[in-house]
Design a protein around this motif. Structure first.
Motif, PDB file in Angstrom:
ATOM      1  N   LEU A  97       0.835  -1.207   0.000  1.00  0.00           N
ATOM      2  CA  LEU A  97       0.000   0.000   0.000  1.00  0.00           C
ATOM      3  C   LEU A  97       0.866   1.251   0.000  1.00  0.00           C
ATOM      4  N   ILE A  98       1.936   1.228   0.780  1.00  0.00           N
ATOM      5  CA  ILE A  98       2.848   2.377   0.828  1.00  0.00           C
ATOM      6  C   ILE A  98       3.415   2.641  -0.562  1.00  0.00           C
ATOM      7  N   LYS A  99       3.798   1.578  -1.249  1.00  0.00           N
ATOM      8  CA  LYS A  99       4.366   1.721  -2.593  1.00  0.00           C
ATOM      9  C   LYS A  99       3.316   2.187  -3.603  1.00  0.00           C
ATOM     10  N   LEU A 100       2.104   1.648  -3.518  1.00  0.00           N
ATOM     11  CA  LEU A 100       1.039   2.051  -4.444  1.00  0.00           C
ATOM     12  C   LEU A 100       0.665   3.523  -4.272  1.00  0.00           C
ATOM     13  N   LEU A 101       0.595   3.962  -3.034  1.00  0.00           N
ATOM     14  CA  LEU A 101       0.291   5.376  -2.790  1.00  0.00           C
ATOM     15  C   LEU A 101       1.392   6.268  -3.343  1.00  0.00           C
ATOM     16  N   ALA A 102       2.642   5.828  -3.214  1.00  0.00           N
ATOM     17  CA  ALA A 102       3.770   6.616  -3.723  1.00  0.00           C
ATOM     18  C   ALA A 102       3.731   6.721  -5.239  1.00  0.00           C
ATOM     19  N   ILE A 103       3.430   5.609  -5.914  1.00  0.00           N
ATOM     20  CA  ILE A 103       3.340   5.637  -7.384  1.00  0.00           C
ATOM     21  C   ILE A 103       2.191   6.538  -7.816  1.00  0.00           C
ATOM     22  N   THR A 104       1.063   6.407  -7.157  1.00  0.00           N
ATOM     23  CA  THR A 104      -0.113   7.208  -7.504  1.00  0.00           C
ATOM     24  C   THR A 104       0.156   8.697  -7.319  1.00  0.00           C
ATOM     25  N   GLU A 158      17.970   5.717  -0.932  1.00  0.00           N
ATOM     26  CA  GLU A 158      17.305   5.966   0.344  1.00  0.00           C
ATOM     27  C   GLU A 158      16.350   7.160   0.265  1.00  0.00           C
ATOM     28  N   ASN A 159      16.619   8.098  -0.650  1.00  0.00           N
ATOM     29  CA  ASN A 159      15.721   9.247  -0.818  1.00  0.00           C
ATOM     30  C   ASN A 159      14.334   8.810  -1.264  1.00  0.00           C
ATOM     31  N   TYR A 160      14.272   7.787  -2.123  1.00  0.00           N
ATOM     32  CA  TYR A 160      12.970   7.292  -2.570  1.00  0.00           C
ATOM     33  C   TYR A 160      12.201   6.657  -1.412  1.00  0.00           C
ATOM     34  N   ASP A 161      12.913   5.935  -0.557  1.00  0.00           N
ATOM     35  CA  ASP A 161      12.266   5.327   0.601  1.00  0.00           C
ATOM     36  C   ASP A 161      11.695   6.413   1.504  1.00  0.00           C
ATOM     37  N   THR A 162      12.451   7.467   1.708  1.00  0.00           N
ATOM     38  CA  THR A 162      11.995   8.591   2.522  1.00  0.00           C
ATOM     39  C   THR A 162      10.781   9.264   1.887  1.00  0.00           C
ATOM     40  N   GLN A 163      10.790   9.409   0.572  1.00  0.00           N
ATOM     41  CA  GLN A 163       9.646  10.007  -0.135  1.00  0.00           C
ATOM     42  C   GLN A 163       8.403   9.132   0.010  1.00  0.00           C
ATOM     43  N   ARG A 164       8.564   7.816  -0.139  1.00  0.00           N
ATOM     44  CA  ARG A 164       7.422   6.903  -0.001  1.00  0.00           C
ATOM     45  C   ARG A 164       6.802   7.024   1.388  1.00  0.00           C
ATOM     46  N   ILE A 165       7.649   7.073   2.390  1.00  0.00           N
ATOM     47  CA  ILE A 165       7.151   7.178   3.763  1.00  0.00           C
ATOM     48  C   ILE A 165       6.457   8.514   3.985  1.00  0.00           C
ATOM     49  N   ARG A 166       7.030   9.592   3.463  1.00  0.00           N
ATOM     50  CA  ARG A 166       6.419  10.920   3.622  1.00  0.00           C
ATOM     51  C   ARG A 166       5.037  10.953   2.969  1.00  0.00           C
ATOM     52  N   ILE A 167       4.922  10.392   1.777  1.00  0.00           N
ATOM     53  CA  ILE A 167       3.629  10.366   1.078  1.00  0.00           C
ATOM     54  C   ILE A 167       2.619   9.570   1.896  1.00  0.00           C
ATOM     55  N   PHE A 168       3.037   8.404   2.403  1.00  0.00           N
ATOM     56  CA  PHE A 168       2.150   7.582   3.229  1.00  0.00           C
ATOM     57  C   PHE A 168       1.707   8.348   4.478  1.00  0.00           C
ATOM     58  N   GLU A 169       2.654   8.998   5.150  1.00  0.00           N
ATOM     59  CA  GLU A 169       2.326   9.762   6.356  1.00  0.00           C
ATOM     60  C   GLU A 169       1.325  10.879   6.059  1.00  0.00           C
ATOM     61  N   GLU A 170       1.490  11.536   4.933  1.00  0.00           N
ATOM     62  CA  GLU A 170       0.587  12.632   4.581  1.00  0.00           C
ATOM     63  C   GLU A 170      -0.825  12.120   4.288  1.00  0.00           C
ATOM     64  N   TYR A 171      -0.925  10.993   3.581  1.00  0.00           N
ATOM     65  CA  TYR A 171      -2.252  10.416   3.341  1.00  0.00           C
ATOM     66  C   TYR A 171      -2.880   9.943   4.656  1.00  0.00           C
ATOM     67  N   ALA A 172      -2.076   9.316   5.516  1.00  0.00           N
ATOM     68  CA  ALA A 172      -2.586   8.862   6.809  1.00  0.00           C
ATOM     69  C   ALA A 172      -3.062  10.055   7.634  1.00  0.00           C
ATOM     70  N   ASN A 173      -2.308  11.142   7.620  1.00  0.00           N
ATOM     71  CA  ASN A 173      -2.690  12.342   8.348  1.00  0.00           C
ATOM     72  C   ASN A 173      -3.985  12.932   7.783  1.00  0.00           C
ATOM     73  N   GLY A 174      -4.117  12.918   6.476  1.00  0.00           N
ATOM     74  CA  GLY A 174      -5.359  13.389   5.855  1.00  0.00           C
ATOM     75  C   GLY A 174      -6.546  12.517   6.233  1.00  0.00           C
ATOM     76  N   GLY A 175      -6.341  11.209   6.216  1.00  0.00           N
ATOM     77  CA  GLY A 175      -7.404  10.285   6.613  1.00  0.00           C
ATOM     78  C   GLY A 175      -7.773  10.438   8.077  1.00  0.00           C
ATOM     79  N   LEU A 176      -6.773  10.652   8.921  1.00  0.00           N
ATOM     80  CA  LEU A 176      -7.048  10.862  10.344  1.00  0.00           C
ATOM     81  C   LEU A 176      -7.839  12.151  10.570  1.00  0.00           C
ATOM     82  N   GLU A 177      -7.548  13.177   9.766  1.00  0.00           N
ATOM     83  CA  GLU A 177      -8.331  14.418   9.896  1.00  0.00           C
ATOM     84  C   GLU A 177      -9.790  14.175   9.501  1.00  0.00           C
ATOM     85  N   LEU A 178      -9.994  13.400   8.437  1.00  0.00           N
ATOM     86  CA  LEU A 178     -11.365  13.059   8.046  1.00  0.00           C
ATOM     87  C   LEU A 178     -12.079  12.304   9.162  1.00  0.00           C
TER      88      LEU A 178
END
Length: 155
Positions: free
Chosen positions: A76-83, A96-116
């Motif tokens: 899911l983390i990878k799919l969200l990053a590609i999307t 390692e920069n790509y791994d950091t980007q994937r995690i940041r994207i996941f965290e931002e979506y999770a934060n958005g979902g938590l706000e909802l």
């Protein structure tokens, strides 16, 4: 290579804790990992990404990425990053920069979902019941297809 950790925004920490089943609560999820994955999927569904400002340092602590991998949620983390990135090179495990980007994207979506969820749960006593209502509402909305009434067949 540093161990990457998935972080939770400080203003959402209490919500995350209340969604996990424990001796004090009857939350609908078993782990913090499950809460974050559900929230990220919800955030992605509603196209809601919110950058993390202040990070929760304690309970929930930043969660090692291995916890997500062991449950199979790394896909899911990878799919969200590609999307989000529209570039398959973000899956590269050599950088390692790509791994950091994937995690940041996941965290931002999770934060958005938590706000909802935070907005939906406002005033609710039982989060499990409210969560079930949200899920059933989405299911019935997808099943109902609006069809315009076509009067031309009567002519």
């Amino acid at each position: 290579m540093a161990v990457n950790r998935i972080r939770v925004a400080k203003d959402k920490a209490e919500l995350v804790k209340s969604l996990v089943a424990s001796k004090d609560t009857t939350g609908p999820f078993q782990t913090y990992v499950d809460v974050l994955v559900f929230s990220a999927a919800l955030g992605a569904k509603h196209k809601k990404r919110i950058a993390l400002e202040e990070i929760s340092k304690r309970d929930p602590d930043p969660i090692p990425q291995e916890h997500f991998v062991s449950k199979g949620y790394d896909m899911l983390i990878k799919l969200l990053a590609i999307t989000a990135n529209k570039d398959i090179s973000i899956l590269s495990s050599n950088d390692e920069n790509y791994d950091t980007q994937r995690i940041r994207i996941f965290e931002e979506y999770a934060n958005g979902g938590l706000e909802l969820l935070q907005n939906e749960f406002r005033g609710a006593v039982d989060y499990s019941e409210r969560l079930l209502l949200i899920l059933s509402h989405d299911k019935f909305q997808e099943n109902s297809v609006e069809v315009d009434f076509d009067l031309s067949k009567f002519i």
